[in-house]
Design an enzyme around this catalytic site. Sequence first.
Site, PDB file in Angstrom:
ATOM      1  N   ASP A  14      54.045  45.784  40.672  1.00 37.03           N
ATOM      2  CA  ASP A  14      54.877  46.923  41.086  1.00 37.03           C
ATOM      3  C   ASP A  14      55.834  47.345  39.967  1.00 37.03           C
ATOM      4  OD1 ASP A  14      55.752  48.868  42.827  1.00 37.03           O
ATOM      5  OD2 ASP A  14      57.083  47.537  43.959  1.00 37.03           O
ATOM      6  N   HIS A  31      51.160  53.556  34.850  1.00 35.74           N
ATOM      7  CA  HIS A  31      49.933  52.889  35.298  1.00 35.74           C
ATOM      8  C   HIS A  31      49.084  52.466  34.081  1.00 35.74           C
ATOM      9  CE1 HIS A  31      51.083  53.836  39.294  1.00 35.74           C
ATOM     10  NE2 HIS A  31      50.774  55.121  39.267  1.00 35.74           N
ATOM     11  N   LEU A 125      36.841  32.207  35.479  1.00 31.92           N
ATOM     12  CA  LEU A 125      37.963  32.739  36.273  1.00 31.92           C
ATOM     13  C   LEU A 125      37.389  33.726  37.272  1.00 31.92           C
ATOM     14  CD1 LEU A 125      41.108  33.363  36.654  1.00 31.92           C
ATOM     15  CD2 LEU A 125      40.745  35.232  35.047  1.00 31.92           C
TER      16      LEU A 125
END
Length: 231
Positions: A14, A31, A125
């Site tokens: 955020d 972003h 991962l």
Amino acid sequence: MDLKLPSHVAIIMDGNGRWARARNLPRVAGHYEGVKSAESVVRLSRELGIKYLTLFAFSTENWKRPREEINALFELLEGYLKEKKEELYELEVRLRFIGRRDRLPQSLVKLMETIEAESDKFNRLVLNLAVDYGGRDDIVRAVNKALTEGKKKLKEEDFSAYLDLASCPDPDLLIRTAGERRISNFLLWNLAYTELYFTETLWPDFREEEFTNALRDYSSRERKFGGILNE
Ligand code: IPE
Ligand code: IPE
Ligand code: MG
């Protein structure tokens, strides 16, 4: 680093908008910069041996945003995935997407499916990207799946198996950046016993050092799961 590491880290990324506003840039610039933080967290997680990383990219509530920003976010995600997927495969990262697919652009959904199939064989991962994801929506979809199968009664473990993160252990650590102290409808079921870490740092500024601080903090936590520690 001599730390007790989490096996699964979830992150509410955020503060992109605030990062951009502070620089008089359009929100989308935040972003774009945020994507670099995601990359840095993926790389470090992989190097440290964290097994699962779940990133909140777009929530079921984010549809309330202006159409322009929504479109920019999907374009950014699709462009990034196209450009970087091979690099992620080289790192042996398995990519999975959680959330609804019925409201996303068709081209993005196709790409998500291709990437899931192509990265299926990797296990260094597991990177779960939450796109059009809501914790309540996840639970309701799970209930409906079970009902469709004719189930009348379920145990906790049986129920978990219907959720989007069925194949992952619950997150050990949840990180939320940018000062907000709320879950915002992220993994409601899976966060039952997760350690929470909040930082004022905005997501585009959350790089290796910040991530290391969060891991160090986690390492000092005593997890009891309702029990008592052996003394
Ligand atoms: C997080 O940054 C990214 C998404 C929710 C897609 P925000 O866009 O929420 O940034 P702020 O909270 O407005 O600063
Ligand atoms: C949560 O951030 C969703 C994502 C990071 C994708 P928001 O910025 O949408 O959350 P609220 O509105 O502050 O709760
Ligand atoms: Mg926000």
